[in-house]
Design an enzyme around this catalytic site. Structure first.
Site, PDB file in Angstrom:
ATOM      1  N   GLU A 131       0.823  -1.217   0.000  1.00 18.10           N
ATOM      2  CA  GLU A 131       0.000   0.000   0.000  1.00 18.10           C
ATOM      3  C   GLU A 131       0.857   1.268   0.000  1.00 18.10           C
ATOM      4  O   GLU A 131       0.543   2.249  -0.688  1.00 18.10           O
ATOM      5  CB  GLU A 131      -0.925  -0.005   1.234  1.00 18.10           C
ATOM      6  N   GLY A 136       2.001   7.536  -0.766  1.00 21.52           N
ATOM      7  CA  GLY A 136       2.115   7.616   0.698  1.00 21.52           C
ATOM      8  C   GLY A 136       0.942   7.058   1.460  1.00 21.52           C
ATOM      9  O   GLY A 136       0.632   5.871   1.401  1.00 21.52           O
ATOM     10  N   GLY A 189      12.377  14.787   4.290  1.00 24.21           N
ATOM     11  CA  GLY A 189      12.267  13.336   4.081  1.00 24.21           C
ATOM     12  C   GLY A 189      11.242  12.948   3.024  1.00 24.21           C
ATOM     13  O   GLY A 189      10.876  11.782   2.923  1.00 24.21           O
ATOM     14  N   GLU A 192      13.187  11.074  -2.717  1.00 23.21           N
ATOM     15  CA  GLU A 192      13.890   9.794  -2.786  1.00 23.21           C
ATOM     16  C   GLU A 192      15.373  10.009  -2.488  1.00 23.21           C
ATOM     17  O   GLU A 192      15.884  11.133  -2.579  1.00 23.21           O
ATOM     18  CB  GLU A 192      13.743   9.198  -4.188  1.00 23.21           C
ATOM     19  N   LYS A 207       4.998   4.668  -9.774  1.00 22.18           N
ATOM     20  CA  LYS A 207       3.683   4.547  -9.124  1.00 22.18           C
ATOM     21  C   LYS A 207       2.586   4.328 -10.167  1.00 22.18           C
ATOM     22  O   LYS A 207       1.672   3.519  -9.962  1.00 22.18           O
ATOM     23  CB  LYS A 207       3.393   5.796  -8.279  1.00 22.18           C
ATOM     24  N   GLY A 305       6.047  11.436   3.526  1.00 25.30           N
ATOM     25  CA  GLY A 305       6.364  11.826   4.897  1.00 25.30           C
ATOM     26  C   GLY A 305       6.346  10.617   5.814  1.00 25.30           C
ATOM     27  O   GLY A 305       5.741   9.589   5.511  1.00 25.30           O
TER      28      GLY A 305
HETATM   29  P1  NAP Z   1      15.495   6.697   4.012  1.00 22.57           P
HETATM   30  O1  NAP Z   1      15.047   7.713   4.974  1.00 22.57           O
HETATM   31  O2  NAP Z   1      16.698   6.991   3.179  1.00 22.57           O
HETATM   32  O3  NAP Z   1      15.744   5.335   4.829  1.00 22.57           O
HETATM   33  C1  NAP Z   1      16.281   4.196   4.237  1.00 22.57           C
HETATM   34  C2  NAP Z   1      16.705   3.228   5.322  1.00 22.57           C
HETATM   35  O4  NAP Z   1      17.197   2.029   4.725  1.00 22.57           O
HETATM   36  C3  NAP Z   1      17.828   3.753   6.210  1.00 22.57           C
HETATM   37  O5  NAP Z   1      17.648   3.287   7.530  1.00 22.57           O
HETATM   38  C4  NAP Z   1      19.089   3.137   5.589  1.00 22.57           C
HETATM   39  O6  NAP Z   1      20.135   2.914   6.537  1.00 22.57           O
HETATM   40  C5  NAP Z   1      18.543   1.800   5.110  1.00 22.57           C
HETATM   41  N1  NAP Z   1      19.273   1.322   3.949  1.00 22.57           N
HETATM   42  C6  NAP Z   1      19.305   1.891   2.721  1.00 22.57           C
HETATM   43  N2  NAP Z   1      20.079   1.168   1.900  1.00 22.57           N
HETATM   44  C7  NAP Z   1      20.521   0.113   2.606  1.00 22.57           C
HETATM   45  C8  NAP Z   1      21.379  -0.993   2.330  1.00 22.57           C
HETATM   46  N3  NAP Z   1      21.911  -1.182   1.113  1.00 22.57           N
HETATM   47  N4  NAP Z   1      21.636  -1.881   3.320  1.00 22.57           N
HETATM   48  C9  NAP Z   1      21.089  -1.720   4.544  1.00 22.57           C
HETATM   49  N5  NAP Z   1      20.280  -0.690   4.882  1.00 22.57           N
HETATM   50  C10 NAP Z   1      20.006   0.207   3.930  1.00 22.57           C
HETATM   51  O7  NAP Z   1      14.339   6.298   2.992  1.00 22.57           O
HETATM   52  P2  NAP Z   1      12.763   6.443   3.218  1.00 22.57           P
HETATM   53  O8  NAP Z   1      12.366   7.814   2.826  1.00 22.57           O
HETATM   54  O9  NAP Z   1      12.403   5.955   4.554  1.00 22.57           O
HETATM   55  O10 NAP Z   1      12.209   5.492   2.063  1.00 22.57           O
HETATM   56  C11 NAP Z   1      12.232   4.098   2.208  1.00 22.57           C
HETATM   57  C12 NAP Z   1      11.369   3.474   1.118  1.00 22.57           C
HETATM   58  O11 NAP Z   1      10.042   3.957   1.242  1.00 22.57           O
HETATM   59  C13 NAP Z   1      11.781   3.794  -0.326  1.00 22.57           C
HETATM   60  O12 NAP Z   1      11.475   2.694  -1.149  1.00 22.57           O
HETATM   61  C14 NAP Z   1      10.881   4.973  -0.688  1.00 22.57           C
HETATM   62  O13 NAP Z   1      10.665   5.097  -2.079  1.00 22.57           O
HETATM   63  C15 NAP Z   1       9.607   4.560   0.015  1.00 22.57           C
HETATM   64  N6  NAP Z   1       8.695   5.640   0.356  1.00 22.57           N
HETATM   65  C16 NAP Z   1       9.140   6.750   0.979  1.00 22.57           C
HETATM   66  C17 NAP Z   1       8.246   7.742   1.333  1.00 22.57           C
HETATM   67  C18 NAP Z   1       8.679   8.992   2.034  1.00 22.57           C
HETATM   68  O14 NAP Z   1       7.840   9.892   2.235  1.00 22.57           O
HETATM   69  N7  NAP Z   1       9.927   9.129   2.430  1.00 22.57           N
HETATM   70  C19 NAP Z   1       6.893   7.594   1.022  1.00 22.57           C
HETATM   71  C20 NAP Z   1       6.452   6.422   0.375  1.00 22.57           C
HETATM   72  C21 NAP Z   1       7.382   5.459   0.058  1.00 22.57           C
HETATM   73  P3  NAP Z   1      20.837   4.154   7.287  1.00 22.57           P
HETATM   74  O15 NAP Z   1      19.797   4.679   8.220  1.00 22.57           O
HETATM   75  O16 NAP Z   1      22.009   3.573   7.993  1.00 22.57           O
HETATM   76  O17 NAP Z   1      21.198   5.126   6.220  1.00 22.57           O
HETATM   77  N1  HSE Z   2       9.596  10.709  -3.003  1.00 27.77           N
HETATM   78  C1  HSE Z   2       8.229  10.322  -2.955  1.00 27.77           C
HETATM   79  C2  HSE Z   2       7.360  11.546  -3.161  1.00 27.77           C
HETATM   80  C3  HSE Z   2       7.909   9.677  -1.635  1.00 27.77           C
HETATM   81  O1  HSE Z   2       7.869  12.669  -3.060  1.00 27.77           O
HETATM   82  O2  HSE Z   2       6.163  11.393  -3.460  1.00 27.77           O
HETATM   83  C4  HSE Z   2       6.525   9.111  -1.579  1.00 27.77           C
HETATM   84  O3  HSE Z   2       6.401   8.012  -2.439  1.00 27.77           O
END
Ligand code: NAP
Ligand code: HSE
Length: 430
Positions: A131, A136, A189, A192, A207, A305
């Site tokens: 989901e 998000g 945050g 990407e 998406k 977020g």
């Molecule tokens: P993030 O803040 O960069 O966090 C990524 C986490 O994964 C960190 O804890 C990082 O470790 C760990 N990590 C990354 N590469 C790794 C590796 N090769 N080996 C081990 N650990 C690893 O990213 P995020 O924003 O949470 O996003 C995570 C996922 O959710 C992505 O697929 C993104 O597209 C998706 N997403 C994000 C959002 C958003 O609003 N941010 C929304 C929807 C979906 P460290 O902490 O040590 O760096």
């Molecule tokens: N980077 C993505 C965005 C995170 O800005 O929409 C949520 O999927």
């Protein structure tokens, strides 16, 4: 509390989204247990740097940077919120091969490796739920997999990327430069790890691929999306479009035609102020689905977020723990490994009206020269602020418009092609 079942969670990634998941299942765990009869316990957390100091509501000894340690732990599910398509793919496939269900927020992984991942889940007699991968906190995947199953869907479109919507909003209403707005989206945050995926349209394309696959019950691949990002959008065009009654958004559009062909495109689009999508600002995301039984449905809310995204992850964790996700994955035949691959219709065949800015010496002569071009203009006026003419064309196929654009460039002796932005077609034509 009696009758509460403990669910052991292996968390792959503990950044923006993973931190939000920990906040909900631990700090808000009592309320969750009360509502669901489930208590989630994080038993291991994979990160890149296990020595980093982190403000998390669980014991820091649970961190590891070794994926084998994550795989070795006895867990009821793996929650993958690390991102990327290399290590994340390995972690997800390894879990599914061990018959451990997976919850993921990783749209890049599913858009490019969906078939492989779904097949691994079926071979392992388990499931994957995602989901949070699309827009998000919006429960759009639940709507497609459950709420809309009585329908054949003909189009799905919307604002799928919060970073872009935030940047465009900040530029227009907050006076921020493109670079500053992108920086603050990264700091918050939303962006990407590689923000070119956001601003270049790739994240929206990922998406759109997932959503259109589920909406149309077709096997779509992330490489078949016609894509433009927001990098070359200029403030002057946002302002002029606003004066003319339009908001500029990065829009993903998926359409299924009567002959079964599909077109998928992502590009900046001008939306008339009267349309609901035009009013979605900041990090809001929105999805509009056209379906044959229910008609149009609209979904809106926080598209990125920490907590909004974690809300969607935790919803999936609950569905996996109750067995609902497994039943949906087994029964509903819209996942890429069980669907046919369609023909793709060239996005150049889609019809739009176009906003054009062209500049030859001064505003008045730019207008005169555009008048002399073989184009049906619906609007043509000087813009003295930047010595240009601003024009809006009649609706025409994109291939035809691009030929006209080449003529305009030649007639006005321009070194570069004039700037243009597509205008959202009328509802019946989307
Ligand atoms: P993030 O803040 O960069 O966090 C990524 C986490 O994964 C960190 O804890 C990082 O470790 C760990 N990590 C990354 N590469 C790794 C590796 N090769 N080996 C081990 N650990 C690893 O990213 P995020 O924003 O949470 O996003 C995570 C996922 O959710 C992505 O697929 C993104 O597209 C998706 N997403 C994000 C959002 C958003 O609003 N941010 C929304 C929807 C979906 P460290 O902490 O040590 O760096
Ligand atoms: N980077 C993505 C965005 C995170 O800005 O929409 C949520 O999927």
């Amino acid at each position: 509390m009696s009758d509460v079942k403990t669910i052991r969670v292996a968390l792959a990634g503990c950044g923006t989204v993973g931190g939000g998941v920990a906040e909900i299942v631990i700090n808000r765990g009592e309320a969750l247990a009360h509502r669901t009869g489930l208590r989630f316990e994080i038993v291991k957390a994979l990160v890149s740097d296990a020595s980093k100091n982190r403000d998390v509501p669980f014991d820091s000894s649970l961190f590891t940077d070794d994926p084998n340690e994550l795989a070795a732990v006895d867990a009821d599910m793996v929650v993958e919120v690390m991102g990327g398509t290399d290590r994340a793919r390995e972690v997800v496939l390894a879990a599914l091969q061990r018959s451990v269900p997976v919850v993921t927020a990783n749209k890049a992984l599913l858009a490019h490796h969906g078939v492989e991942v779904y097949e691994a889940a079926r071979k392992g007699n388990t499931c994957i739920a995602f989901e949070a991968s699309c827009v998000g906190g919006l429960p759009i995947i639940g709507a497609l997999l459950r709420g809309l199953q009585a329908n054949c869907n003909t189009s799905i479109m919307g604002i799928f990327n919060s970073t872009c919507n935030y940047i465009l909003t900040e530029m227009l209403s907050g006076g921020a430069s493109y670079a500053d707005a992108l920086k603050s989206a990264q700091q918050a945050g939303y962006a990407e790890a590689d923000p070119t995926l956001d601003v270049g349209g790739g994240d929206t394309a990922h998406k759109l691929t997932i959503l259109a696959s589920l909406a149309f019950g077709l096997n779509l691949d992330g490489d078949n999306v016609a894509m433009e990002g927001i990098e070359s959008i200029e403030l002057t065009d946002l302002q002029t479009a606003q004066e003319l009654g339009y908001a500029c958004k990065l829009i993903g559009i998926g359409k299924r035609f009567d002959d079964g062909a599909v077109s998928l495109s992502v590009h900046p689009t001008l939306i008339p102020h009267g349309e609901t999508l035009a009013g979605m600002n900041g990090t809001s995301g929105a999805v509009v689905v056209q379906s044959d039984v229910v008609g149009e449905t609209f979904y809106a809310g926080a598209g990125a977020g920490s907590l909004p995204t974690a809300s969607a992850v935790v919803a999936d964790m609950i569905d996996v723990a109750t067995g609902a996700a497994q039943k949906t994955f087994e029964q509903i035949r819209v996942y890429n490994d069980r669907t046919a691959t369609p023909k793709h219709r060239d996005a150049n065949e889609r019809g739009y009206a176009y906003f054009v800015r062209a500049s030859a010496n001064d505003a008045a002569s730019s207008v005169d020269k555009l008048k002399g071009c073989d184009v049906e203009w619906k609007h043509l006026a000087p813009n003295s602020q930047n010595d240009s003419a601003i024009a809006i064309t009649a609706v025409m196929a994109e291939s035809r418009f691009k030929n006209k654009l080449a003529d305009i460039q030649e007639t006005l002796s321009l070194a570069e092609s004039p700037k243009f932005i597509r205008i959202l077609p009328q509802e019946t034509n989307r």
